[in-house]
Write a protein that holds these residues in place. Sequence first.
Motif, short mmCIF file in Angstrom:
data_model
loop_
_atom_site.label_atom_id
_atom_site.label_comp_id
_atom_site.label_asym_id
_atom_site.label_seq_id
_atom_site.Cartn_x
_atom_site.Cartn_y
_atom_site.Cartn_z
N LEU A 95 31.00 -3.65 -4.13
CA LEU A 95 31.01 -3.02 -2.80
C LEU A 95 32.42 -2.87 -2.23
N SER A 96 33.44 -3.10 -3.05
CA SER A 96 34.81 -2.87 -2.57
C SER A 96 35.13 -1.38 -2.52
N HIS A 97 34.46 -0.60 -3.34
CA HIS A 97 34.56 0.86 -3.29
C HIS A 97 33.41 1.39 -2.46
N ARG A 98 33.73 2.02 -1.35
CA ARG A 98 32.71 2.43 -0.39
C ARG A 98 32.09 3.77 -0.77
N PRO A 99 30.78 3.83 -0.91
CA PRO A 99 30.11 5.09 -1.27
C PRO A 99 30.40 6.23 -0.31
N ARG A 100 30.75 5.94 0.92
CA ARG A 100 30.94 7.01 1.91
C ARG A 100 32.07 7.97 1.55
N TYR A 101 32.93 7.58 0.60
CA TYR A 101 34.01 8.47 0.19
C TYR A 101 33.56 9.51 -0.84
N ILE A 102 32.41 9.34 -1.41
CA ILE A 102 31.99 10.22 -2.51
C ILE A 102 31.98 11.70 -2.11
N PRO A 103 31.51 12.09 -0.91
CA PRO A 103 31.60 13.51 -0.56
C PRO A 103 33.03 14.07 -0.60
N LYS A 104 34.02 13.24 -0.25
CA LYS A 104 35.42 13.69 -0.32
C LYS A 104 35.86 13.88 -1.76
N PHE A 105 35.41 12.99 -2.64
CA PHE A 105 35.69 13.17 -4.06
C PHE A 105 35.10 14.49 -4.55
N LEU A 106 33.85 14.73 -4.23
CA LEU A 106 33.17 15.93 -4.72
C LEU A 106 33.84 17.20 -4.20
N LYS A 107 34.29 17.17 -2.97
CA LYS A 107 35.00 18.33 -2.42
C LYS A 107 36.29 18.59 -3.20
N ALA A 108 37.04 17.52 -3.49
CA ALA A 108 38.29 17.66 -4.22
C ALA A 108 38.06 18.13 -5.66
N LEU A 109 36.93 17.73 -6.26
CA LEU A 109 36.64 18.11 -7.64
C LEU A 109 36.40 19.60 -7.80
N LYS A 110 36.19 20.31 -6.72
CA LYS A 110 36.04 21.75 -6.81
C LYS A 110 37.35 22.42 -7.25
N ILE A 200 43.14 10.75 -3.02
CA ILE A 200 42.62 10.79 -1.66
C ILE A 200 42.65 9.36 -1.11
N PRO A 201 42.92 9.19 0.17
CA PRO A 201 43.04 7.83 0.72
C PRO A 201 41.68 7.15 0.87
N ILE A 202 41.65 5.87 0.51
CA ILE A 202 40.45 5.06 0.71
C ILE A 202 40.85 3.71 1.29
N THR A 203 39.90 3.05 1.91
CA THR A 203 40.06 1.64 2.28
C THR A 203 39.33 0.81 1.24
N PHE A 204 40.07 -0.07 0.60
CA PHE A 204 39.51 -0.94 -0.43
C PHE A 204 39.24 -2.31 0.22
N THR A 205 37.98 -2.73 0.20
CA THR A 205 37.58 -3.97 0.86
C THR A 205 37.34 -5.05 -0.17
N ASP A 206 37.88 -6.23 0.06
CA ASP A 206 37.68 -7.34 -0.87
C ASP A 206 36.21 -7.70 -0.95
N ARG A 207 35.79 -8.11 -2.14
CA ARG A 207 34.39 -8.46 -2.35
C ARG A 207 33.96 -9.61 -1.44
N LYS A 208 32.69 -9.57 -1.01
CA LYS A 208 32.12 -10.64 -0.20
C LYS A 208 31.26 -11.59 -1.02
N ALA A 209 30.83 -11.12 -2.20
CA ALA A 209 29.99 -11.95 -3.06
C ALA A 209 30.44 -11.80 -4.50
N GLY A 210 30.29 -12.87 -5.29
CA GLY A 210 30.70 -12.84 -6.69
C GLY A 210 32.17 -13.16 -6.84
N ASP A 211 32.63 -13.13 -8.10
CA ASP A 211 34.00 -13.51 -8.42
C ASP A 211 34.76 -12.34 -9.02
N SER A 212 36.07 -12.28 -8.73
CA SER A 212 36.92 -11.26 -9.31
C SER A 212 36.99 -11.45 -10.82
N LYS A 213 37.04 -10.32 -11.57
CA LYS A 213 37.09 -10.37 -13.02
C LYS A 213 38.51 -10.20 -13.57
#
Length: 250
Positions: A95-110, A200-213
């Motif tokens: 959940l560090s990568h927020r799904p809400r950015y996906i529409p911006k990715f898709l727009k840029a992929l055009k 494209i700019p994103i906010t990367f949020t540190d994980r709240k659950a689980g361990d970093s790999k």
Amino acid sequence: MNKILIVIPTYNEKQNVERLTARLLNMNALIEVLVVDDNSPDGTGDLVEQLSKKFSRIHLLRRAKKLGLGTAYIAGFQWALARDYVYIFEMDADLSHRPRYIPKFLKALKEYDLVIGSRWIPGGKLANWPWRRVFLSRLANIYSQFVLGVPIYDLTGGFIAYRRKVLETIGLDTIRCDGYSFQIEMKMRALEQGYKLKEIPITFTDRKAGDSKISRRIVWEAFWLVLKIKFQSIFEPSRALTPSPRELNN
């Protein structure tokens, strides 16, 4: 109809994967999710298998043991290329990568062939990270950008969207790196092939659950990979990488 696949590697992500897949499926009816699970001891794979029986757009690729992030992505990309997906994403399960950015990715992929979610361009940032991880990530990207001489500000970032043709032509079978170095190698392969990249700019949020790999070995591997790529471009002029900032970020 441009089908979309989001590849998500997992190892002990049971606390996160159900919330993440639900958010992704709710975003766009064309989105499907492939979870590549490395035999997680916490039962992540079993949970995803149950979800796949309820939701036809969730898929599971099981692997026998923990084989590394890079090979998990490659297995997922190859799975996608064997099917009819047009846009293929990679993203973390935590959940560090927020799904809400996906529409911006898709727009840029055009317009672009590869779109990178960047923490280090204006508008991008890190949230809730300890200062040591911020320092390490920033240093790794400054070092990589300086040595390689390319105007990509987040070379180690792992929230990325590809057009199908990129993954078909960059030689997935010959990539052997993991972690940070996998991300660098994939981006550089795309540059070598002349593909257009966009950050494209994103906010990367540190994980709240689980361990970093991310391990110390993976960090050192990335350090040496950057030098290897640099020397290849010096001694093999045909492989020199000289894209302009305008070509990358228009």
